[in-house]
Scaffold this active site. Structure first.
Site, PDB file in Angstrom:
ATOM      1  N   HIS A  62     -17.694  24.096 -59.540  1.00  0.00           N
ATOM      2  CA  HIS A  62     -18.091  23.038 -58.604  1.00  0.00           C
ATOM      3  C   HIS A  62     -17.939  23.440 -57.139  1.00  0.00           C
ATOM      4  O   HIS A  62     -18.375  22.696 -56.259  1.00  0.00           O
ATOM      5  CB  HIS A  62     -17.293  21.763 -58.862  1.00  0.00           C
ATOM      6  CG  HIS A  62     -15.874  21.850 -58.406  1.00  0.00           C
ATOM      7  ND1 HIS A  62     -14.919  22.553 -59.097  1.00  0.00           N
ATOM      8  CD2 HIS A  62     -15.261  21.358 -57.308  1.00  0.00           C
ATOM      9  CE1 HIS A  62     -13.773  22.478 -58.453  1.00  0.00           C
ATOM     10  NE2 HIS A  62     -13.954  21.757 -57.355  1.00  0.00           N
ATOM     11  N   HIS A  77     -19.098  22.546 -51.762  1.00  0.00           N
ATOM     12  CA  HIS A  77     -18.426  21.764 -52.807  1.00  0.00           C
ATOM     13  C   HIS A  77     -19.425  20.779 -53.404  1.00  0.00           C
ATOM     14  O   HIS A  77     -19.961  19.929 -52.702  1.00  0.00           O
ATOM     15  CB  HIS A  77     -17.237  21.029 -52.192  1.00  0.00           C
ATOM     16  CG  HIS A  77     -16.326  20.415 -53.189  1.00  0.00           C
ATOM     17  ND1 HIS A  77     -16.630  19.258 -53.866  1.00  0.00           N
ATOM     18  CD2 HIS A  77     -15.121  20.815 -53.646  1.00  0.00           C
ATOM     19  CE1 HIS A  77     -15.632  18.960 -54.684  1.00  0.00           C
ATOM     20  NE2 HIS A  77     -14.703  19.898 -54.566  1.00  0.00           N
TER      21      HIS A  77
END
Length: 150
Positions: A62, A77
């Protein structure tokens, strides 16, 4: 030199560019992770906001950290509260150590899976080592446009 040229980050995902303060996560919204911008209402295709080297990839896919030629760390992110999904909604197109160009595809996000899991798909681009910068909000920012100056 008496002044330093402003550096920029490109829009990493085509969508609505917003300040980090608008993200529904206290860590990002209060700049605890650094300064930067976020993108909502996007298509799930995540591109490099700068040229550099892929310094690291979080094991759950992620988060990707890039390092520019000037030594600036840039964190990309993807989503909020996605760690427990163990990387399932992310398909990475790069590996650690790879050199990337600004605008190169880094990853794709499975937006239906994130919605099914009731996770926010917001993408944040953060400069962890910086404390100042200017977000350039855009209602329909396209990949490659300037989204942040530092």
């Amino acid at each position: 030199m008496f002044f330093q040229r402003k550096r920029t980050l490109q829009t990493a995902v085509s969508g609505k560019v917003i300040p980090l303060s608008a993200v529904h996560d206290e860590v990002f919204a209060t700049n605890m992770m650094g300064v930067g911008y976020a993108v909502t209402h996007h298509d799930g295709l995540v591109y490099a906001p700068v040229a550099g080297v892929v310094a690291s990839i979080f094991p759950t896919k992620h988060a990707i950290t890039l390092e520019t030629a000037q030594g600036v760390a840039v964190l990309v992110h993807m989503g909020l509260d996605t760690v427990d999904l163990e990387g399932a909604p992310f398909d990475l197109k790069v590996t650690a150590g790879a050199t990337v160009k600004a605008g190169q595809l880094l990853a794709t996000m499975d937006l239906p899976m994130l919605a099914e899991q009731q996770r926010d798909s917001v993408v944040m681009v953060v400069l962890p080592e910086m404390t100042k910068g200017e977000v350039l909000p855009q209602e329909h920012g396209a990949v490659g446009e300037t989204a942040f100056k530092y």
